[in-house]
Scaffold this motif. Sequence first.
Motif, short mmCIF file in Angstrom:
data_model
loop_
_atom_site.label_atom_id
_atom_site.label_comp_id
_atom_site.label_asym_id
_atom_site.label_seq_id
_atom_site.Cartn_x
_atom_site.Cartn_y
_atom_site.Cartn_z
N LEU A 67 -20.57 153.50 56.09
CA LEU A 67 -21.68 153.53 56.92
C LEU A 67 -22.55 155.27 55.89
N GLU A 68 -21.84 155.58 55.93
CA GLU A 68 -22.23 157.33 54.57
C GLU A 68 -22.64 156.84 53.78
N SER A 69 -22.10 155.93 52.58
CA SER A 69 -23.15 155.52 51.70
C SER A 69 -23.92 155.04 52.10
N THR A 70 -24.06 153.99 52.24
CA THR A 70 -25.78 152.79 53.31
C THR A 70 -26.49 153.93 53.85
N PHE A 71 -26.28 154.99 53.89
CA PHE A 71 -27.45 156.17 54.79
C PHE A 71 -27.67 157.29 53.67
N GLU A 72 -26.76 157.09 52.78
CA GLU A 72 -27.20 158.08 51.51
C GLU A 72 -28.02 157.23 50.56
N VAL A 73 -28.01 155.85 50.09
CA VAL A 73 -29.09 154.88 50.01
C VAL A 73 -30.43 154.74 50.70
N PHE A 74 -30.99 154.34 52.12
CA PHE A 74 -31.50 155.57 52.28
C PHE A 74 -32.47 156.00 52.87
N ASN A 75 -31.89 156.99 52.57
CA ASN A 75 -32.55 158.40 53.53
C ASN A 75 -33.17 158.66 51.99
N PRO A 76 -32.90 158.39 50.58
CA PRO A 76 -34.20 159.24 49.76
C PRO A 76 -35.67 158.22 50.17
N VAL A 77 -36.46 158.77 49.56
CA VAL A 77 -37.75 158.89 49.97
C VAL A 77 -38.27 158.12 48.99
N HIS A 78 -37.48 158.52 47.70
CA HIS A 78 -37.79 157.61 46.27
C HIS A 78 -36.88 156.38 46.00
N LEU A 79 -37.05 155.19 45.66
CA LEU A 79 -36.32 154.65 45.01
C LEU A 79 -35.83 154.42 43.68
N GLY A 80 -34.20 154.30 43.16
CA GLY A 80 -33.12 154.99 42.28
C GLY A 80 -33.12 153.25 41.37
N GLY A 81 -32.33 153.81 40.08
CA GLY A 81 -32.06 152.73 39.76
C GLY A 81 -31.84 150.77 40.15
N ARG A 82 -33.00 150.60 40.47
CA ARG A 82 -33.51 149.68 40.50
C ARG A 82 -34.49 148.88 39.76
N PRO A 83 -34.56 148.29 38.51
CA PRO A 83 -36.18 148.23 38.41
C PRO A 83 -37.01 147.60 38.54
N GLU A 84 -35.97 146.15 38.97
CA GLU A 84 -37.16 145.04 39.50
C GLU A 84 -37.79 145.39 40.81
N LEU A 85 -36.84 146.42 41.22
CA LEU A 85 -37.54 146.81 42.30
C LEU A 85 -38.70 148.25 42.48
N THR A 86 -38.25 148.92 41.65
CA THR A 86 -39.76 150.01 41.29
C THR A 86 -40.64 149.67 40.36
N ALA A 87 -40.79 148.85 39.93
CA ALA A 87 -42.12 147.91 39.49
C ALA A 87 -42.86 147.83 40.58
N ALA A 88 -42.38 147.42 41.70
CA ALA A 88 -43.56 146.82 42.21
C ALA A 88 -44.10 148.09 43.59
N SER A 89 -43.10 149.19 43.60
CA SER A 89 -43.19 150.94 44.26
C SER A 89 -42.32 151.25 43.64
N ASN A 90 -42.35 152.53 43.91
CA ASN A 90 -41.86 153.62 44.06
C ASN A 90 -41.09 153.19 45.44
N LEU A 91 -40.85 153.26 46.50
CA LEU A 91 -40.61 153.39 47.83
C LEU A 91 -39.47 153.63 47.80
N ASN A 92 -38.58 153.83 48.67
CA ASN A 92 -37.46 153.86 48.83
C ASN A 92 -37.30 152.15 49.22
N VAL A 93 -35.88 151.32 49.57
CA VAL A 93 -35.44 150.50 50.89
C VAL A 93 -35.67 151.33 51.37
#
Length: 212
Positions: A67-93
């Motif tokens: 749970l802790e790690s998942t929250f840390e993935v979703f909490n930031p505003v910007h998406l990082g480390g996933r070039p297949e998604l950042t090409a479409a938008s820098n909005l985090n999942v």
Amino acid sequence: MFTFFCAFAILKSKAQTFRIFDKPIVFDQERENLSLQYLKSRHGIEKETATIEPTMVVVHWTAVYSLESTFEVFNPVHLGGRPELTAASNLNVSAHFLVDRDGTIFRLLPDTTFARHTIGLNYTAIGIENIGGPDAPLTKAQVKANADLIRYLNKKYKLTYVIGHHEYYAFQGTPIWKETDPNYLTQKQDPGPKFMRKLRKRLSDLNFKSKP
């Protein structure tokens, strides 16, 4: 150490009581602006606020095992480390709800706030993430929690569809599908047919659709 807000909702679902604990991710002005840009550029929808009108629920697994790690993935505003998604938008999942392996439900965003979790369907879909993945199959407690939560959401929004993330391809080429780039797709296997069969059995009286 993972902490959550003390605020929670006690809800009635099919004559049973369950709780939703509020643990909001960051949704500041920057995240709202990125969400509005996503709605416009990816879904072709212009809005003044980053909100959705729910007609479906999309069920996911996290492939992150705490749970802790998942929250840390979703909490930031910007998406990082996933070039297949950042090409479409820098909005985090993100998603609206997160269900731990013991069935505890956390609300990350209000039901009608925009979240990026399913290509082509974000504008109308509430996302439920479940802690687990290929190396940690989802649990019976999570099946029950998802069913209770979806019953609660259906009372509010009269949903039409409940699908697994791996089933979203069926909506391509239909009026429901809103993705401006026909080549923008990702391959998904979550949460898998077995979990969805169990979930649909619990929800069979509601006659949700799984495809258009």
